[in-house]
Design a protein around this motif. Structure first.
Motif, short mmCIF file in Angstrom:
data_model
loop_
_atom_site.label_atom_id
_atom_site.label_comp_id
_atom_site.label_asym_id
_atom_site.label_seq_id
_atom_site.Cartn_x
_atom_site.Cartn_y
_atom_site.Cartn_z
N ARG A 143 8.78 4.78 6.35
CA ARG A 143 7.94 3.64 6.71
C ARG A 143 7.96 3.33 8.20
O ARG A 143 7.91 2.17 8.60
N HIS A 273 1.37 7.62 2.93
CA HIS A 273 2.24 7.83 1.78
C HIS A 273 1.41 7.71 0.51
O HIS A 273 0.36 7.04 0.49
N GLU A 275 1.76 5.93 -1.79
CA GLU A 275 1.64 4.50 -2.10
C GLU A 275 0.23 3.99 -1.79
O GLU A 275 -0.20 2.95 -2.30
N THR A 278 -1.97 2.60 -4.49
CA THR A 278 -1.73 1.33 -5.16
C THR A 278 -1.59 0.15 -4.20
O THR A 278 -1.43 -0.98 -4.65
N ASN A 279 -1.64 0.38 -2.90
CA ASN A 279 -1.51 -0.69 -1.93
C ASN A 279 -2.89 -1.02 -1.38
O ASN A 279 -3.48 -0.25 -0.60
#
Length: 299
Positions: A143, A273, A275, A278-279
């Motif tokens: 991150r 990423h 992610e 879903t972000n």
């Protein structure tokens, strides 16, 4: 710990939270519109599942135990998240908020990204954009950034990438500098030219030699690992630089060196990423950047 393995009853957690906020079972029962025995059973069951005592009776009211004090802020945050979830699901909240960090080279961060930030800021003022200008690869898995602009497809299995642009690198210089070295018309005419380097010039030198340019280590009289500084040295007429044609569009005072050149293709990839799927915040910025690169002027 994998959150999917956790068993959790929100009704019991809500009973605990409201009781803590109201200070008594009777007041909490009224706030939740349920009878007091039912509420009492939910709180007791919650304590049994956690294996701790959450309240102690003080007079006619209840006060949180040390364990209860540790848990109440977490449950309150869950309650606020549940409210936001409900509002979003019913269409009452559309705004996207939060920080999104975008990593890119210093040149891309300076000459390309600022124009793209304008539309994103106008569309979602709640999004806070942080540009990480670096010539090293940001570790998205740790991150260090949410989105990265790279020149290569990601190979890490937990990263996803989308190719958004392909341009060429060429040699550029000021007309005055080219006149000072005799107005070169062939690759051989660049034998005595000065080139602006970029940190360790080994790879750059090999690349120039590979396309037939007779450069040597002595050809690099000025170098800087910062691409923006290197480009400014070119603009000051101190030598020949190599850069992508889309960035060169920003500087009409520079010209492509008028010798036969083999273009060096450079691809732009947006990397994030997994992610991203879903972000909502990161996905919004990612999609807007895809659109921005598609609309960015073509050389």
């Amino acid at each position: 710990m994998d959150w999917r393995s956790i068993k959790f009853d929100w009704n019991k957690a809500r009973a605990f939270l409201v009781t803590a906020e109201e200070g008594s079972l009777s007041a909490a029962a009224r706030a939740l519109d349920m009878n007091q025995p039912t509420l009492s059973r939910q709180v007791s069951s919650f304590e049994e599942e956690l294996g701790v005592s959450l309240f102690e009776r003080v007079g006619k009211g209840l006060e949180l135990t040390p364990h209860g004090l540790q848990l109440v802020d977490h449950v309150r945050a869950m309650g606020e998240a549940a409210v936001q979830f409900s509002l979003t699901a019913t269409g009452q909240i559309d705004q996207i908020e939060g920080v999104v960090a975008i990593s890119a080279s210093d040149a891309v961060s300076t000459y390309i990204l600022p124009d793209m930030m304008v539309d994103i800021r106008r569309a979602e003022p709640g999004v806070i954009l942080e540009i990480v200008a670096t010539n090293t690869l940001s570790d998205l898995r740790r991150r260090e950034a949410d989105i990265a602009v790279r020149h290569a497809q990601p190979i890490e299995p937990d990263l996803i990438g989308r190719k958004v642009r392909c341009v060429n690198c060429w040699l550029y210089a000021t007309p005055d500098y080219l006149a000072s070295i005799g107005a070169p018309a062939s690759l051989a005419d660049l034998n005595n030219a000065d080139f602006i380097g970029f940190g360790d010039n080994t790879q750059l030198l090999q690349g120039l030699n590979a396309i037939g340019i007779p450069a040597s280590p002595d050809s690099f009289k000025l170098s800087c690992e910062n691409g923006t500084v290197s480009w400014e040295l070119v603009r000051k007429g101190l030598g020949i630089g190599i850069i992508t044609e889309d960035i060169a569009l920003n500087f009409p005072e520079l010209i492509r060196v008028p010798v036969p050149q083999t273009p060096i293709p450079v691809s732009y990839w947006l990397v994030a990423h997994k992610e991203l799927r879903t972000n909502r915040r990161i996905r919004f910025v990612f999609d807007r950047l895809v659109e921005a690169f598609a609309k960015y002027p073509q050389p």
